[in-house]
Design a protein around this motif. Sequence first.
Motif, PDB file in Angstrom:
ATOM      1  N   TRP A  91       0.837  -1.252  -0.095  1.00  0.00           N
ATOM      2  CA  TRP A  91       0.125   0.054  -0.025  1.00  0.00           C
ATOM      3  C   TRP A  91       0.796   1.123   0.085  1.00  0.00           C
ATOM      4  O   TRP A  91       0.386   2.322  -0.658  1.00  0.00           O
ATOM      5  CB  TRP A  91      -1.155  -0.098   1.213  1.00  0.00           C
ATOM      6  N   LEU A  92       2.144   1.310   0.827  1.00  0.00           N
ATOM      7  CA  LEU A  92       3.054   2.179   0.807  1.00  0.00           C
ATOM      8  C   LEU A  92       3.621   2.666  -0.672  1.00  0.00           C
ATOM      9  O   LEU A  92       3.446   3.718  -0.940  1.00  0.00           O
ATOM     10  CB  LEU A  92       3.986   2.250   1.929  1.00  0.00           C
ATOM     11  N   ARG A  93       3.872   1.578  -1.272  1.00  0.00           N
ATOM     12  CA  ARG A  93       4.680   1.792  -2.699  1.00  0.00           C
ATOM     13  C   ARG A  93       3.592   2.318  -3.557  1.00  0.00           C
ATOM     14  O   ARG A  93       3.684   3.380  -4.404  1.00  0.00           O
ATOM     15  CB  ARG A  93       5.154   0.490  -3.076  1.00  0.00           C
ATOM     16  N   ARG A  94       2.261   1.735  -3.658  1.00  0.00           N
ATOM     17  CA  ARG A  94       1.238   2.033  -4.533  1.00  0.00           C
ATOM     18  C   ARG A  94       0.755   3.725  -4.156  1.00  0.00           C
ATOM     19  O   ARG A  94       0.851   4.306  -4.902  1.00  0.00           O
ATOM     20  CB  ARG A  94       0.002   1.181  -4.025  1.00  0.00           C
ATOM     21  N   GLU A  95       0.902   4.187  -2.929  1.00  0.00           N
ATOM     22  CA  GLU A  95       0.398   5.439  -2.610  1.00  0.00           C
ATOM     23  C   GLU A  95       1.538   6.424  -2.645  1.00  0.00           C
ATOM     24  O   GLU A  95       1.105   7.603  -3.145  1.00  0.00           O
ATOM     25  CB  GLU A  95      -0.091   5.470  -1.118  1.00  0.00           C
TER      26      GLU A  95
END
Length: 115
Positions: A91-95
């Motif tokens: 989720w962090l990479r995506r966001e």
Amino acid sequence: MKPSTAAKKLEVYLEATPAEFQEGVVSRDELNALQADPPQWLRDLRRNGPFPRQILALKLGVSISGLARGGITEALTSDQVEEIKAACPDWLRRERAVQVETLKEAARLKQRKAD
């Protein structure tokens, strides 16, 4: 001003501030004094947290909405932020990618408006 307003201006999490700060009223002069010469509790909060959402978002390189999509709903400390950064969940990479694209688009629109 209300303590919540003062906490927002000081960029600290209200619930982590001392009780006398939370229960009182903060004048403009008091706010200026806190900003100019922060007491130890304020320096500690700014360094170690817990941090409000807008500061968490900056530290993680995502938007406030991205925090919510990632399931981060509570204030986190510096150690917790570092753990998330080290783990670098999907989720962090995506966001972070969404944030980069959003900033690029904002810059493009600003340039277009300037031209």
